[in-house]
Design a protein around this motif. Structure first.
Motif, PDB file in Angstrom:
ATOM      1  N   SER A  76       0.834  -1.205   0.000  1.00  0.00           N
ATOM      2  CA  SER A  76       0.000   0.000   0.000  1.00  0.00           C
ATOM      3  C   SER A  76       0.869   1.255   0.000  1.00  0.00           C
ATOM      4  CB  SER A  76      -0.935   0.003   1.214  1.00  0.00           C
ATOM      5  OG  SER A  76      -1.821  -1.102   1.148  1.00  0.00           O
ATOM      6  N   GLU A  77       1.955   1.239   0.777  1.00  0.00           N
ATOM      7  CA  GLU A  77       2.889   2.368   0.794  1.00  0.00           C
ATOM      8  C   GLU A  77       3.561   2.529  -0.567  1.00  0.00           C
ATOM      9  OE1 GLU A  77       5.436   1.363   4.072  1.00  0.00           O
ATOM     10  OE2 GLU A  77       4.192   2.461   5.521  1.00  0.00           O
ATOM     11  N   TYR A  78       3.925   1.406  -1.175  1.00  0.00           N
ATOM     12  CA  TYR A  78       4.559   1.444  -2.493  1.00  0.00           C
ATOM     13  C   TYR A  78       3.636   2.090  -3.519  1.00  0.00           C
ATOM     14  CZ  TYR A  78       5.957  -0.286  -7.087  1.00  0.00           C
ATOM     15  OH  TYR A  78       6.273  -0.371  -8.418  1.00  0.00           O
ATOM     16  N   LEU A  79       2.371   1.667  -3.543  1.00  0.00           N
ATOM     17  CA  LEU A  79       1.426   2.225  -4.503  1.00  0.00           C
ATOM     18  C   LEU A  79       1.193   3.717  -4.252  1.00  0.00           C
ATOM     19  CD1 LEU A  79      -1.175  -0.678  -4.756  1.00  0.00           C
ATOM     20  CD2 LEU A  79       0.321   0.147  -6.588  1.00  0.00           C
ATOM     21  N   LEU A  80       1.020   4.091  -2.996  1.00  0.00           N
ATOM     22  CA  LEU A  80       0.741   5.488  -2.681  1.00  0.00           C
ATOM     23  C   LEU A  80       1.927   6.388  -3.043  1.00  0.00           C
ATOM     24  CD1 LEU A  80      -0.994   7.727  -1.539  1.00  0.00           C
ATOM     25  CD2 LEU A  80      -0.190   7.098   0.758  1.00  0.00           C
ATOM     26  N   GLY A  98       4.423   5.770  -5.046  1.00  0.00           N
ATOM     27  CA  GLY A  98       4.646   5.726  -6.490  1.00  0.00           C
ATOM     28  C   GLY A  98       3.624   6.557  -7.243  1.00  0.00           C
ATOM     29  N   GLY A  99       2.363   6.447  -6.834  1.00  0.00           N
ATOM     30  CA  GLY A  99       1.312   7.243  -7.462  1.00  0.00           C
ATOM     31  C   GLY A  99       1.549   8.730  -7.259  1.00  0.00           C
ATOM     32  N   GLN A 100       1.967   9.112  -6.063  1.00  0.00           N
ATOM     33  CA  GLN A 100       2.265  10.526  -5.789  1.00  0.00           C
ATOM     34  C   GLN A 100       3.413  11.017  -6.657  1.00  0.00           C
ATOM     35  OE1 GLN A 100       2.909  10.056  -1.581  1.00  0.00           O
ATOM     36  NE2 GLN A 100       0.864  10.817  -1.047  1.00  0.00           N
ATOM     37  N   ARG A 101       4.426  10.185  -6.808  1.00  0.00           N
ATOM     38  CA  ARG A 101       5.587  10.562  -7.624  1.00  0.00           C
ATOM     39  C   ARG A 101       5.164  10.757  -9.088  1.00  0.00           C
ATOM     40  NH1 ARG A 101       8.101   6.217  -7.111  1.00  0.00           N
ATOM     41  NH2 ARG A 101       7.672   5.390  -9.165  1.00  0.00           N
ATOM     42  N   VAL A 102       4.377   9.831  -9.619  1.00  0.00           N
ATOM     43  CA  VAL A 102       3.922   9.930 -11.010  1.00  0.00           C
ATOM     44  C   VAL A 102       3.076  11.186 -11.209  1.00  0.00           C
ATOM     45  CG1 VAL A 102       2.434   8.865 -12.755  1.00  0.00           C
ATOM     46  CG2 VAL A 102       4.035   7.448 -11.455  1.00  0.00           C
ATOM     47  N   ALA A 103       2.176  11.449 -10.269  1.00  0.00           N
ATOM     48  CA  ALA A 103       1.241  12.575 -10.414  1.00  0.00           C
ATOM     49  C   ALA A 103       1.894  13.930 -10.208  1.00  0.00           C
ATOM     50  CB  ALA A 103       0.076  12.404  -9.443  1.00  0.00           C
ATOM     51  N   SER A 104       3.084  13.956  -9.636  1.00  0.00           N
ATOM     52  CA  SER A 104       3.730  15.244  -9.324  1.00  0.00           C
ATOM     53  C   SER A 104       4.530  15.814 -10.486  1.00  0.00           C
ATOM     54  CB  SER A 104       4.642  15.089  -8.106  1.00  0.00           C
ATOM     55  OG  SER A 104       5.764  14.275  -8.438  1.00  0.00           O
ATOM     56  N   THR A 105       4.531  15.132 -11.617  1.00  0.00           N
ATOM     57  CA  THR A 105       5.302  15.623 -12.762  1.00  0.00           C
ATOM     58  C   THR A 105       4.576  16.781 -13.443  1.00  0.00           C
ATOM     59  OG1 THR A 105       4.271  14.064 -14.291  1.00  0.00           O
ATOM     60  CG2 THR A 105       6.269  13.321 -13.159  1.00  0.00           C
ATOM     61  N   GLU A 106       5.273  17.455 -14.333  1.00  0.00           N
ATOM     62  CA  GLU A 106       4.730  18.619 -15.039  1.00  0.00           C
ATOM     63  C   GLU A 106       4.053  18.232 -16.346  1.00  0.00           C
ATOM     64  OE1 GLU A 106       4.796  21.787 -13.872  1.00  0.00           O
ATOM     65  OE2 GLU A 106       5.690  21.004 -12.033  1.00  0.00           O
ATOM     66  N   LYS A 107       3.717  16.984 -16.524  1.00  0.00           N
ATOM     67  CA  LYS A 107       3.130  16.516 -17.777  1.00  0.00           C
ATOM     68  C   LYS A 107       1.653  16.901 -17.875  1.00  0.00           C
ATOM     69  CE  LYS A 107       6.230  12.528 -18.170  1.00  0.00           C
ATOM     70  NZ  LYS A 107       6.303  11.068 -18.310  1.00  0.00           N
ATOM     71  N   THR A 108       1.077  16.684 -19.048  1.00  0.00           N
ATOM     72  CA  THR A 108      -0.349  16.946 -19.236  1.00  0.00           C
ATOM     73  C   THR A 108      -1.148  15.897 -18.473  1.00  0.00           C
ATOM     74  OG1 THR A 108      -0.597  15.488 -21.162  1.00  0.00           O
ATOM     75  CG2 THR A 108       0.113  17.786 -21.582  1.00  0.00           C
ATOM     76  N   HIS A 145       0.637   1.262 -12.434  1.00  0.00           N
ATOM     77  CA  HIS A 145      -0.242   0.267 -11.816  1.00  0.00           C
ATOM     78  C   HIS A 145      -0.091  -1.094 -12.496  1.00  0.00           C
ATOM     79  CE1 HIS A 145      -3.556  -0.565  -9.021  1.00  0.00           C
ATOM     80  NE2 HIS A 145      -3.827  -1.525  -9.894  1.00  0.00           N
ATOM     81  N   LEU A 146       0.076  -1.100 -13.807  1.00  0.00           N
ATOM     82  CA  LEU A 146       0.278  -2.374 -14.504  1.00  0.00           C
ATOM     83  C   LEU A 146       1.584  -3.034 -14.076  1.00  0.00           C
ATOM     84  CD1 LEU A 146      -1.001  -1.653 -18.118  1.00  0.00           C
ATOM     85  CD2 LEU A 146      -1.967  -3.281 -16.467  1.00  0.00           C
ATOM     86  N   ASP A 147       2.637  -2.242 -13.843  1.00  0.00           N
ATOM     87  CA  ASP A 147       3.889  -2.819 -13.332  1.00  0.00           C
ATOM     88  C   ASP A 147       3.618  -3.584 -12.046  1.00  0.00           C
ATOM     89  OD1 ASP A 147       5.386  -1.745 -15.413  1.00  0.00           O
ATOM     90  OD2 ASP A 147       6.087  -0.020 -14.259  1.00  0.00           O
ATOM     91  N   PHE A 148       2.834  -2.964 -11.161  1.00  0.00           N
ATOM     92  CA  PHE A 148       2.466  -3.627  -9.904  1.00  0.00           C
ATOM     93  C   PHE A 148       1.618  -4.868 -10.163  1.00  0.00           C
ATOM     94  CE2 PHE A 148      -1.460  -3.827  -7.308  1.00  0.00           C
ATOM     95  CZ  PHE A 148      -0.948  -4.563  -6.249  1.00  0.00           C
ATOM     96  N   ALA A 149       0.556  -4.717 -10.946  1.00  0.00           N
ATOM     97  CA  ALA A 149      -0.392  -5.811 -11.141  1.00  0.00           C
ATOM     98  C   ALA A 149       0.240  -7.021 -11.811  1.00  0.00           C
ATOM     99  CB  ALA A 149      -1.590  -5.324 -11.959  1.00  0.00           C
TER     100      ALA A 149
END
Length: 197
Positions: free
Chosen positions: A73-77, A79-89, A101-105
């Motif tokens: 759960s910590e890994y997903l959270l 990791g998700g925060q890191r992905v969402a913090s980028t300057e991308k669209t 998420h697919l990497d995890f699944a």
């Protein structure tokens, strides 16, 4: 506060390696038999030690389950925060969240099964912690989905995120838990289509 900068001893390294082996074995056993169907003796036997020797690493079977589910759960959270913090669209961020998420699944199907079936076996405090982190992970997706489509209601974005998780987390329930080389491509295409990107 003093920071310990010394290198770990060979004994400490071996103990850490054994602990990691026990966690990996527990993930497989809990997924195959369910948490209630596994004894500490089974866990020890899976890594070539006695049941009582497991106590050198974990105080009880519940502690093993706690570590597995809290860690993922910590890994997903994070990791998700890191992905969402980028300057991308928003569309790019959502694509990156799907890939994350697919990497995890695709690499942790046993943990998905354990989470699905044995979450209720966690002690109350660990259960609350895992559920809180899961909610925070969902809200990352909700935020990105609403940035992508500002007309999307929050509750609808949440439903959409959960549907995407259901699709991507279906991998453990495939026959014999095998994943073909095309599974990732197929799941990614389905997820991106379902999420409208």
């Amino acid at each position: 506060m003093t920071v310990d900068t010394r290198a770990p001893t060979s004994r400490e390294v071996k103990k850490a390696e054994r602990r990691a082996e026990l966690l990996a074995a527990a993930a497989t056993l809990f997924a195959d038999r369910g948490f209630a169907g596994v004894r500490l003796e089974d866990l020890g036997a899976a890594v070539g030690i006695s049941g009582p020797a497991v106590y050198r690493h974990f105080p009880n079977k519940e502690a093993v389950l706690v570590e597995l589910l809290v860690d993922i759960s910590e890994y997903l959270l994070t990791g998700g925060q890191r992905v969402a913090s980028t300057e991308k669209t928003p569309a790019e961020v959502l694509g990156d969240l799907i890939d994350f998420h697919l990497d995890f699944a695709l690499t942790s199907p046993a943990l998905i099964e354990i989470q699905d079936r044995d979450l209720q076996s966690l002690p109350a405090a660990a259960h609350r912690k895992v559920r809180r982190m899961q909610r925070e992970y969902v809200e990352i997706w909700v935020s990105v989905l609403r940035r992508l489509d500002p007309t999307l209601e929050e509750s609808d974005a949440r439903t959409t995120a959960h549907a995407a998780f259901g699709l991507m987390n279906s991998t453990p329930f495939s026959a014999n838990r095998t994943v073909s080389k095309r599974s990732r491509i197929l799941l990614r295409a389905m997820a991106t289509g379902a999420l409208g990107i």
